[in-house]
Motif scaffolding. Structure first.
Motif, PDB file in Angstrom:
ATOM      1  N   UNK A   1     -26.608  46.957  35.301  1.00  0.00           N
ATOM      2  CA  UNK A   1     -25.576  46.394  34.015  1.00  0.00           C
ATOM      3  C   UNK A   1     -24.476  47.126  34.665  1.00  0.00           C
ATOM      4  N   UNK A   2     -24.349  48.339  35.050  1.00  0.00           N
ATOM      5  CA  UNK A   2     -23.662  49.037  35.435  1.00  0.00           C
ATOM      6  C   UNK A   2     -22.156  48.835  36.379  1.00  0.00           C
ATOM      7  N   UNK A   3     -22.523  47.609  37.202  1.00  0.00           N
ATOM      8  CA  UNK A   3     -21.486  47.720  37.991  1.00  0.00           C
ATOM      9  C   UNK A   3     -21.216  45.681  37.386  1.00  0.00           C
ATOM     10  N   UNK A   4     -19.459  46.132  37.597  1.00  0.00           N
ATOM     11  CA  UNK A   4     -18.925  45.190  36.875  1.00  0.00           C
ATOM     12  C   UNK A   4     -17.457  44.939  38.410  1.00  0.00           C
TER      13      UNK A   4
ATOM     14  N   UNK B   1     -15.059  45.658  43.085  1.00  0.00           N
ATOM     15  CA  UNK B   1     -16.274  46.564  41.512  1.00  0.00           C
ATOM     16  C   UNK B   1     -15.670  47.578  41.214  1.00  0.00           C
ATOM     17  N   UNK B   2     -16.375  48.131  40.151  1.00  0.00           N
ATOM     18  CA  UNK B   2     -16.053  48.822  39.543  1.00  0.00           C
ATOM     19  C   UNK B   2     -17.030  48.764  38.898  1.00  0.00           C
ATOM     20  N   UNK B   3     -17.812  50.724  37.881  1.00  0.00           N
ATOM     21  CA  UNK B   3     -18.946  50.922  37.906  1.00  0.00           C
ATOM     22  C   UNK B   3     -18.473  51.932  36.182  1.00  0.00           C
ATOM     23  N   UNK B   4     -19.148  50.762  34.885  1.00  0.00           N
ATOM     24  CA  UNK B   4     -19.218  51.381  33.990  1.00  0.00           C
ATOM     25  C   UNK B   4     -19.948  53.097  34.224  1.00  0.00           C
ATOM     26  N   UNK B   5     -19.035  53.868  33.687  1.00  0.00           N
ATOM     27  CA  UNK B   5     -19.118  55.129  33.394  1.00  0.00           C
ATOM     28  C   UNK B   5     -20.328  55.802  32.577  1.00  0.00           C
ATOM     29  N   UNK B   6     -20.317  54.975  31.400  1.00  0.00           N
ATOM     30  CA  UNK B   6     -21.473  55.215  30.408  1.00  0.00           C
ATOM     31  C   UNK B   6     -22.867  54.334  30.624  1.00  0.00           C
ATOM     32  N   UNK B   7     -22.823  53.603  31.088  1.00  0.00           N
ATOM     33  CA  UNK B   7     -23.889  52.647  31.594  1.00  0.00           C
ATOM     34  C   UNK B   7     -24.375  54.293  32.858  1.00  0.00           C
ATOM     35  N   UNK B   8     -23.879  53.985  34.185  1.00  0.00           N
ATOM     36  CA  UNK B   8     -24.342  54.850  35.225  1.00  0.00           C
ATOM     37  C   UNK B   8     -25.040  55.728  35.337  1.00  0.00           C
ATOM     38  N   UNK B   9     -26.406  55.437  36.328  1.00  0.00           N
ATOM     39  CA  UNK B   9     -27.143  56.942  35.556  1.00  0.00           C
ATOM     40  C   UNK B   9     -26.892  57.937  36.751  1.00  0.00           C
ATOM     41  N   UNK B  10     -26.350  57.675  38.091  1.00  0.00           N
ATOM     42  CA  UNK B  10     -26.021  57.748  39.396  1.00  0.00           C
ATOM     43  C   UNK B  10     -27.248  57.946  40.030  1.00  0.00           C
TER      44      UNK B  10
ATOM     45  N   UNK C   1     -24.249  39.244  33.629  1.00  0.00           N
ATOM     46  CA  UNK C   1     -23.828  39.055  34.863  1.00  0.00           C
ATOM     47  C   UNK C   1     -24.239  38.557  35.587  1.00  0.00           C
ATOM     48  N   UNK C   2     -23.592  37.509  36.019  1.00  0.00           N
ATOM     49  CA  UNK C   2     -22.914  36.541  36.095  1.00  0.00           C
ATOM     50  C   UNK C   2     -21.317  36.509  36.136  1.00  0.00           C
ATOM     51  N   UNK C   3     -20.899  36.918  34.889  1.00  0.00           N
ATOM     52  CA  UNK C   3     -19.794  37.345  35.496  1.00  0.00           C
ATOM     53  C   UNK C   3     -19.318  38.125  36.153  1.00  0.00           C
ATOM     54  N   UNK C   4     -19.937  39.263  35.535  1.00  0.00           N
ATOM     55  CA  UNK C   4     -19.951  40.677  36.749  1.00  0.00           C
ATOM     56  C   UNK C   4     -20.057  40.583  37.507  1.00  0.00           C
ATOM     57  N   UNK C   5     -20.868  39.336  38.018  1.00  0.00           N
ATOM     58  CA  UNK C   5     -21.010  39.171  39.939  1.00  0.00           C
ATOM     59  C   UNK C   5     -19.929  38.388  40.302  1.00  0.00           C
ATOM     60  N   UNK C   6     -18.803  37.718  39.283  1.00  0.00           N
ATOM     61  CA  UNK C   6     -17.966  37.026  39.924  1.00  0.00           C
ATOM     62  C   UNK C   6     -18.648  35.139  39.703  1.00  0.00           C
ATOM     63  N   UNK C   7     -19.537  34.428  38.972  1.00  0.00           N
ATOM     64  CA  UNK C   7     -19.406  33.274  39.288  1.00  0.00           C
ATOM     65  C   UNK C   7     -19.307  33.127  37.845  1.00  0.00           C
TER      66      UNK C   7
END
Lengths: 586, 192
Positions: free
Chosen positions: A547-550, A560-569, B104-110
């Motif tokens: 969920x942290x990856x956008x 791609x980008x990463x939500x800094x408030x969600x990422x645990x590293x 998730x389907x939006x973050x995946x670009x789908x």
């Protein structure tokens, strides 16, 4: 007394306290978990998380044999596990009261089936009460203890998700003061279920059920509510609430005791109303019995067998189709929002690896069952607690040598302790060439982080011994035990590769705490970030469903980008990135 | 008031929807109403869609709201609002927190996150209101108080005394977070 808003589960806990319960035992399972979580606030009650429901019921039965009032709580499928002691406890009866909570899950909000556990009451010859709100949940627990002692029987109280997880107003009462039992009683004929004694007990059980059926007819909580008599509705639990709301002017027989049924009251009610409906969720449990009494009734021909009821169901079944709704969707398609493993979850890297290895994954019950869903989609079976291990054995024996390198069992720590150990013992004893991965995240995560024999603490907060999985597996006879760090993808892959290709039994211990487990989880890295100049927009990192990856557009290219408030590293995405574009943030 | 008031609260796991429903239910009980509220825990929680039904009035039977009888849709997230329109009564209040959480389907670009939501809602629902509850919470000092700030906005629709709301908030939050949340509530209540 004070009035408070309580969930059904909180009310059951309060009812146990007011009834002077001494011992309460359970294994966590939605929607029953919060009962014991709430019971610990009452310091007079000994409460425990047992390793499984069979143990929980046996602990409670033992407490009742010892003379104390005892409670065992479980979800519907937990009663399957506890069925063995249940059926014989029905024969022995009790000394102190014994009440068993079955929390059913119509609609399977968080379950693998939607069995209707009213059938257990009939099958095991045990009376069952079913509350229709939190006040009744509390009242019926107290009543259940009185019935248990008066009729010398275990008593079921059935809840459903919409009782357990709904809040309504409850009036509190003072607890009963009960002393600890002074001594044990030797009662060979009652408690030693040798065939000669059990043959004596069985007719006593039958007589008891007759007496309980007579009681059901006199029981004032089986309530006749007479208004317009063109339609009469028999219902219990939340089904009663839905029907009463839709048909406030019609007549009702509200059943508080759902087994045995009050035959005389049912006959009287059916004689008073023109058309009789039975409105019951799931199985035609009342309906079949009422029909067998020779009474004409409408039920499952107009109300569904599958899924949970709603306030619309009663109206739709009785009036025919409901009016069409006035708010059609404004958008044709809405992107779905399925449940997901948390950011940093230690299961993610394991399941991503299993997917890339294209293994057949014999799965189990827990958070990691989410590994079955896209985009990971790396689980091939999910049956019941512990089945991953024993099913892997069957798969191995069916395919023989053809299975080498193809399959693996995956089971969580709490599930393994619940019912994975015996399956593993079978693999050792009967020489299966299976690999079992134990996902040890140090807690029962799915149900909201409950302690278990591997966590080091009891439900009541006492420090406790911790199971040593390595020593346990070795004692069972496993010769090949490997430990892995689930965040180290290269290690995860190479160890699984080696073990699934070994023509012998092996166990892989994956050790990392649940990220929501505050006592144990300590992030070792800072949140990560994507270097936009290095990211080529290949989307490989997005395949792990974090969920942290956008994903967003930079100019005309996606990055791609990463939500800094969600990422645990946790670094799993960084290890997948071939361009080394994901790095620890500053 | 004989008529039962039905509030459907919707959002995404982690936004504090359940806590908001606890505060509203507690306040309505303190105000003398019969109250029922219902939601689902367990697997559905993990980052998925969350809904909770809150019902209050003179006497409440069902813990669930009948489809077509929601009086107030209290939605913490734009897209989530769109999933429950079928449950609304014809003259429902649609109160929406102007926040996007990408599925998730939006973050995946789908899939695309639809950008037409406020316009569509305001064209159909005369009682649609878009609120920046996150902004209100930040103004109060912490983005995490977004749920209580949003409850503050909701509180304007009921004739319930302010001190009852304060008691409900104090009852539902750990002591060290009460002041922050009371401030968020007060700022939310002043919106519009």
């Amino acid at each position: 007394m004070m009035k408070v808003l309580l969930s059904g589960n909180e009310a059951i806990a309060r009812g146990a306290y007011e009834a002077g319960v001494r011992v309460a035992a359970a294994y966590p399972g939605t929607p029953s978990t919060e009962i014991l979580e709430n019971i610990v606030q009452y310091k007079d009650i000994y409460a425990e998380w047992s390793p499984n429901e069979k143990v929980a019921l046996e602990v409670a039965l033992g407490a009742a044999i010892g003379g104390g009032r005892a409670l065992a709580c479980m979800k519907h499928v937990g009663v399957n596990v506890a069925a063995d002691p249940l059926f014989t406890a029905s024969y022995t009866g009790v000394r102190g009261g014994l009440v068993i909570i079955t929390a059913d899950d119509p609609e399977m909000h968080s379950s693998q089936n939607e069995q209707d556990n009213r059938n257990y009451a009939k099958f095991a010859k045990v009376p069952m009460l079913e509350p229709s709100d939190s006040q009744e949940a509390k009242d019926f627990i107290k009543l259940a203890f009185e019935l248990s002692e008066r009729f010398d029987t275990p008593v079921f109280v059935r809840s459903t998700t919409r009782i357990s997880h709904a809040k309504s107003i409850v009036e509190l009462a003072e607890p009963e003061k009960r002393e600890a039992p002074k001594e044990l009683q030797h009662q060979f004929e009652k408690f030693v279920m040798l065939p000669r004694n059990a043959r004596v007990r069985h007719p006593i059980v039958e007589q008891r059920m007759h007496k309980l059926a007579e009681f059901a007819d006199l029981f004032d909580r089986n309530e006749l509510i007479l208004h317009d008599t063109d339609i009469g509705i028999i219902a219990s639990g939340t089904s009663y609430q839905y029907a009463r709301e839709s048909f406030p002017t019609k007549s009702f027989l509200k059943l508080a005791m759902v087994h045995p049924l009050p035959a005389r009251k049912i006959r009287e009610f059916s004689a008073r109303v023109k058309k009789l409906y039975v409105f019951e969720e799931l199985d035609p449990f009342f309906e079949d019995q009422i029909r067998a009494m020779g009474i004409a009734v409408t039920g499952k021909e107009v109300f569904p067998v599958c899924g949970e009821f709603s306030p619309l169901t009663a109206a739709a079944g009785i009036n025919g189709t409901e009016k069409t709704l006035e708010n059609p969707p404004l958008l044709e398609y809405l992107p779905p929002r399925p449940p997901n493993m948390c950011p940093g979850c230690p299961h993610r890297g394991i399941f991503h690896t299993l997917k890339t290895m294209k293994l057949f994954v014999s799965g189990d019950i827990g958070c990691y069952t989410l590994g079955a869903l896209p985009p990971i989609s790396a689980m091939d079976t999910c049956i019941c607690m512990g089945a991953s291990v024993s099913c892997a054995m069957g798969i191995d024996k069916a395919l023989g040598e053809n299975n080498l390198g193809k399959a693996v069992a995956v089971i969580g720590d709490s599930t393994f302790l619940h019912s994975g150990i015996t399956g593993l013992l079978d693999i050792v004893y009967n020489q299966g060439a299976c690999t079992v991965i134990i996902l040890d995240n140090r807690i029962t995560a799915m149900t909201g982080r409950q302690e278990h024999p591997g966590t080091g603490f009891t439900l009541m907060g006492k420090p406790a011994k911790q199971v040593n999985y390595e020593v346990l597996c070795r004692a069972l006879g496993i010769d090949h035990i490997r430990k892995i760090n689930p965040y180290d993808l290269a290690q995860v892959k190479s160890v699984i590769q080696e073990e699934v290709n070994r023509p012998e039994a092996s166990v892989i211990l994956s050790e990392a705490p649940c990220v929501l487990h505050r006592r144990e989880f300590k992030p070792t890295n800072r949140p990560h970030a994507v270097d936009e100049s290095a990211c080529i927009g290949c989307r490989a990192c997005l395949q792990i469903g974090c969920p942290a990856l956008e994903w967003h557009n930079v100019g005309d290219k996606g990055k791609a980008s990463i939500d800094q408030t969600l990422c645990t590293g946790c670094t799993v995405c960084a290890q997948i990135c071939k361009k080394e574009a994901i790095r620890e943030g500053k | 008031m004989d008529k039962v008031t039905n509030i459907l609260m919707a959002g995404v796991g982690g936004q504090g929807v359940i806590l908001a429903s606890e505060i509203v239910s507690e306040a309505m009980m303190q105000a003398g109403y019969d109250v029922k509220k219902s939601e689902v825990h367990g697997m559905a929680q993990r980052g998925g869609s969350v809904t909770t039904h809150v019902r209050f009035g003179k006497k409440v039977y069902s813990p669930l709201i009948k489809d077509g009888e929601v009086d107030i849709l209290f939605s913490f997230e734009l897209l989530e609002t769109m999933r429950y329109l079928g449950t609304l009564s014809p003259d429902a209040i649609v109160l929406v927190n102007n926040q996007k959480i990408l599925p998730p389907s939006v973050t995946l670009g789908k899939d695309e996150y639809p950008d037409t939501i406020p316009g569509l809602l305001s064209a159909r629902y005369p009682r649609f209101e878009l609120v920046d509850a996150l902004g209100v919470a930040q103004q109060a000092g912490n983005a995490k108080a977004v749920n209580v700030a949003f409850v503050g906005v909701l509180s304007r629709f009921f004739d319930v005394a302010e001190d009852i709301w304060h008691k409900a908030i104090a009852a539902m939050l750990p002591p060290k977070l009460v002041d922050l949340n009371l401030k968020a509530f007060a700022l939310g209540r002043e919106q519009h």
